[in-house]
Design a protein around this motif. Structure first.
Motif, PDB file in Angstrom:
ATOM      1  N   CYS A 135       0.849  -1.188   0.000  1.00 10.41           N
ATOM      2  CA  CYS A 135       0.000   0.000   0.000  1.00 10.41           C
ATOM      3  C   CYS A 135       0.889   1.245   0.000  1.00 10.41           C
ATOM      4  O   CYS A 135       1.856   1.322   0.752  1.00 10.41           O
ATOM      5  CB  CYS A 135      -0.887  -0.034   1.248  1.00 10.41           C
ATOM      6  SG  CYS A 135      -1.937   1.409   1.444  1.00 10.41           S
ATOM      7  N   CYS A 146       0.034   4.290   0.872  1.00  9.72           N
ATOM      8  CA  CYS A 146      -0.554   5.370   1.662  1.00  9.72           C
ATOM      9  C   CYS A 146       0.514   6.078   2.486  1.00  9.72           C
ATOM     10  O   CYS A 146       1.676   5.679   2.498  1.00  9.72           O
ATOM     11  CB  CYS A 146      -1.697   4.860   2.539  1.00  9.72           C
ATOM     12  SG  CYS A 146      -1.174   3.972   4.016  1.00  9.72           S
ATOM     13  N   CYS A 189       1.984   1.264   7.803  1.00  7.97           N
ATOM     14  CA  CYS A 189       1.065   0.441   7.022  1.00  7.97           C
ATOM     15  C   CYS A 189       1.864  -0.603   6.241  1.00  7.97           C
ATOM     16  O   CYS A 189       2.822  -0.268   5.556  1.00  7.97           O
ATOM     17  CB  CYS A 189       0.255   1.290   6.048  1.00  7.97           C
ATOM     18  SG  CYS A 189      -0.819   0.309   4.982  1.00  7.97           S
ATOM     19  N   HIS A 229      -7.497   4.068   3.016  1.00  5.78           N
ATOM     20  CA  HIS A 229      -6.173   4.618   3.299  1.00  5.78           C
ATOM     21  C   HIS A 229      -5.909   5.888   2.510  1.00  5.78           C
ATOM     22  O   HIS A 229      -4.839   6.472   2.613  1.00  5.78           O
ATOM     23  CB  HIS A 229      -5.077   3.589   2.990  1.00  5.78           C
ATOM     24  CG  HIS A 229      -5.078   2.421   3.935  1.00  5.78           C
ATOM     25  ND1 HIS A 229      -3.949   1.708   4.256  1.00  5.78           N
ATOM     26  CD2 HIS A 229      -6.090   1.847   4.621  1.00  5.78           C
ATOM     27  CE1 HIS A 229      -4.265   0.740   5.106  1.00  5.78           C
ATOM     28  NE2 HIS A 229      -5.557   0.794   5.327  1.00  5.78           N
TER      29      HIS A 229
HETATM   30 ZN   LIG Z   1      -2.022   1.853   3.703  1.00  4.77          ZN
END
Ligand SMILES: [Zn+2]
Length: 112
Positions: free
Chosen positions: A41, A43, A48, A75
């Protein structure tokens, strides 16, 4: 420009760099060209560690624009980006014009 906003934008570029490495390493081992990539991810949270499964084609299309990033649903951060598309288990976001966009462009791993 808020320091927090700058930090968020910078964090996302770090994960993009990681994903570029993942693609480079994973590609030679893929059995077919249609095998999806397993990226992280992108984000703005450094803690994360969510994984996202993205078709190679979608990854390439999105990566062609240095202001676009992949994040898990939920997110996304509306302060620095807009959701422009969804692939089911991931969202594609685009950086807002201004500093978030400039940081994204300046750190584009495909430019240089
Ligand atoms: Zn994330």
């Amino acid at each position: 420009m808020e320091e927090a906003e700058r930090r968020k934008a910078t964090n996302e570029t770090l994960f993009r760099a990681v994903n570029e490495q993942i693609e480079r390493l994973q590609k030679p081992f893929a059995l077919t060209d249609t095998e999806p990539l397993h990226i992280v991810c992108e984000c703005d949270s450094l803690t994360c560690a969510q994984r996202i499964t993205v078709p190679v084609e979608a990854y390439e299309l999105t990566r062609a624009d240095p202001t676009q990033f992949f994040v898990c649903p939920g997110h996304e951060d509306k302060e620095v980006e807009d959701v422009i598309d969804t692939g089911g288990d991931y969202l594609i976001v685009r950086k807002h014009p201004g500093v978030p966009e400039r940081i994204a462009r300046d750190t584009d791993p495909r430019n240089g």
